[in-house]
Design a protein around this motif. Sequence first.
Motif, short mmCIF file in Angstrom:
data_model
loop_
_atom_site.label_atom_id
_atom_site.label_comp_id
_atom_site.label_asym_id
_atom_site.label_seq_id
_atom_site.Cartn_x
_atom_site.Cartn_y
_atom_site.Cartn_z
N UNK A 195 33.02 89.95 88.78
CA UNK A 195 33.85 89.35 89.71
C UNK A 195 35.08 90.08 90.01
N UNK A 196 35.52 89.98 91.20
CA UNK A 196 37.03 90.77 91.35
C UNK A 196 37.99 90.50 90.30
N UNK A 197 37.93 89.29 89.72
CA UNK A 197 39.27 89.31 88.76
C UNK A 197 39.00 90.18 87.93
N UNK A 198 37.57 90.10 87.15
CA UNK A 198 37.15 90.73 85.90
C UNK A 198 37.27 92.38 86.25
N UNK A 199 37.08 93.08 87.45
CA UNK A 199 37.08 94.20 87.67
C UNK A 199 38.63 94.66 87.65
N UNK A 200 39.37 93.60 88.25
CA UNK A 200 41.00 94.07 88.49
C UNK A 200 41.37 93.98 86.86
N UNK A 201 40.98 93.25 85.97
CA UNK A 201 41.40 93.33 84.51
C UNK A 201 40.92 94.63 83.99
N UNK A 202 39.73 94.94 84.03
CA UNK A 202 39.12 96.25 83.44
C UNK A 202 40.03 97.47 84.06
N UNK A 203 40.27 97.30 85.36
CA UNK A 203 41.25 98.66 85.85
C UNK A 203 42.53 98.64 85.41
N UNK A 204 43.17 97.47 85.15
CA UNK A 204 44.17 97.21 84.27
C UNK A 204 44.42 97.80 83.09
N UNK A 205 43.15 97.45 82.45
CA UNK A 205 43.18 97.94 80.95
C UNK A 205 43.13 99.48 80.94
N UNK A 206 42.32 100.06 81.88
CA UNK A 206 41.97 101.59 82.02
C UNK A 206 43.55 102.21 82.21
N UNK A 207 44.11 101.56 83.37
CA UNK A 207 45.67 102.10 83.72
C UNK A 207 46.67 102.05 82.28
N UNK A 208 46.56 101.00 81.98
CA UNK A 208 47.45 100.71 80.63
C UNK A 208 47.37 101.73 79.61
N UNK A 209 45.84 101.90 79.21
CA UNK A 209 45.56 103.06 78.11
C UNK A 209 46.03 104.42 78.60
N UNK A 210 45.59 104.81 79.85
CA UNK A 210 46.16 106.09 80.46
C UNK A 210 47.70 106.38 80.14
N UNK A 211 48.21 105.36 80.77
CA UNK A 211 49.77 105.70 80.76
C UNK A 211 50.27 105.68 79.05
N UNK A 212 49.81 104.54 78.22
CA UNK A 212 50.19 104.90 76.78
C UNK A 212 49.64 106.29 76.15
N UNK A 213 48.57 106.77 76.56
CA UNK A 213 47.85 107.84 75.90
C UNK A 213 48.83 109.15 76.47
N UNK A 214 49.26 108.86 77.84
CA UNK A 214 49.93 110.19 78.19
C UNK A 214 51.28 110.07 77.66
N UNK A 215 51.94 109.00 77.44
CA UNK A 215 53.22 108.96 76.41
C UNK A 215 52.94 109.50 75.12
N UNK A 216 52.18 109.12 74.57
CA UNK A 216 51.93 109.60 73.32
C UNK A 216 51.74 111.13 72.95
N UNK A 217 50.95 111.61 73.95
CA UNK A 217 50.93 112.99 74.15
C UNK A 217 52.38 113.92 74.20
N UNK A 218 53.26 113.44 74.98
CA UNK A 218 54.37 113.72 75.47
C UNK A 218 55.30 113.60 74.49
N UNK A 219 55.15 112.47 73.91
CA UNK A 219 55.99 112.22 72.68
C UNK A 219 55.90 113.22 71.54
N UNK A 220 54.60 113.58 71.19
CA UNK A 220 54.23 114.75 70.15
C UNK A 220 54.74 115.86 70.50
N UNK A 221 54.87 116.31 71.83
CA UNK A 221 55.27 117.36 72.34
C UNK A 221 56.71 117.64 72.27
N UNK A 222 57.30 116.56 72.48
CA UNK A 222 58.86 116.30 72.41
C UNK A 222 59.12 116.64 70.85
N UNK A 223 58.55 115.78 69.87
CA UNK A 223 58.87 116.25 68.59
C UNK A 223 58.59 117.61 67.86
N UNK A 224 57.52 118.19 68.39
CA UNK A 224 57.42 119.55 68.11
C UNK A 224 58.32 120.48 68.64
#
Length: 497
Positions: free
Chosen positions: A10-39
């Motif tokens: 359903x459109x709602x399910x597809x939207x939720x899945x897209x939101x989960x992927x977007x959130x995960x992508x943003x937080x993974x990028x944040x974690x990578x940049x955070x590790x670089x900053x501490x390095x």
Amino acid sequence: MTVAATPAPSPATAGEQSGVRLARSRRNAELSLLLLAMALVAAYGATVEANLLDTVTPDFWMPAAALGVVFLGLHLVIRFLAPFADPALLPAVALLNGLGVGFLRRIDLGEAPVADREGLATFAGQGGRQLAWTLGAVILAAGLLAIMRDHRSISRYAYTLGLAGIVLVMLPAVLPSKISERNGAKLWIQFGESFSIQPGEFAKLALLVFFAYYLVRKREVLSLASRRFLGIDFPRGRDLGPVVGVWLISVLVLVFEKDLGTSLLYFGMFVVTLYIATERVSWLLIGLVLFFGGAYLAYVLGETVGGPFANFYLRAEIWLDPFADPTDKGYQLVQGLLALGTGGLFGAGPGGGQPGILPEVQNDFIFAGIGEELGLFGLSALLVVYLLIVERGLRAALAVRDSFGKLLAGGLAFTLGLQVFVIVGGISKLIPLTGQTTPFLSAGGSSLMANWLLIAVLLRVSDGAHRPVTGAGGKAPRPSAGPPEQLHGAPTEVIKP
């Protein structure tokens, strides 16, 4: 044999899945940049030890590791409570905060006897205290994210926060100088010998919430023009009351708290927030004329009358010619200019300068101390990091859907940028010296906590701005707490980016 067709999501399910992927992508990028900053923070600490100790101790990584644990905890909070927030904000601020802790530890090493430097405890001195303040500030920011699930909810307390902000601004001015004055500016409240707070750091957040709420409700009135001059629409005279009121408060701050930077910060953030709300350049022109007119009047009165205007006159005279008295009144500014000049393009290297000569290098002049060791290129890199934070805050303001969020995020981002300008302008002799602290770099708990709260609000606004569209008909579902215009009965309207 018949194979059953798999039903399309359903459109709602597809939207939720897209939101989960977007959130995960943003937080993974944040974690990578955070590790670089501490390095980078760990590499800075190792370079400092190599220059000061002629060796790198086995514990050089411990401050960076401690900071990494603290920031990783905030990253996890953001991952669960603000998953769509901007992924660059936390790493950029963590880098500045980490370099500030590293430079304060470098000062501790420089002040210690040569024989005792290698054995200096990791969590001792100013560097250790700043680590503790960082832990407290990050916990406070995480708590604000947990409590404030929608940035619009704080508009309910706009008038209370506005009153609290005015009280916090004026409190140091009415207290005795012995507990409120430092380096000629009355910006502090001293408790005992070793603990003090700067209430103005928290006042700017409270006042910005009030400004954003007030201007959302009054923007139509303040947008009305009475006459056009040189192609610019100027407001009606009757609508100048709020600007004149804030101008009077800023002049009182200038005179009685003896600090141009704080006065400019409060008045500037109101005028710019007013410009964002109305999109009228005339408000900026009126603000500039009022502020610089008031500063010039205070200078003239300081020369002729003295009294409460005398301190500002003295600071202006030092600014105009610091070398007229380089060993006394102009000593701090002269040493700061010499430190920046000594640093040149590439600097003396971390740990290779002499920041201990600079008065208040851990607070007001930390940028000059860092400039001596990192040079023009290093300072430019730090300014780019600040610029990135401001740009991300403005991007959140443009993307968020409600008027209150636009004004709040835009005002917060501009205020952070203006504070950096005031500090860098003071140490480089562009404007008179101020009592402001460099955000995330300078030693001190009140500044660090207030600025981490500012980042928490930006993260919350950014999370609301970047939540994917999942509602029926292609519209985002409205959160449970309505925008401030609806909460208080006024019609909803969105300010154009």
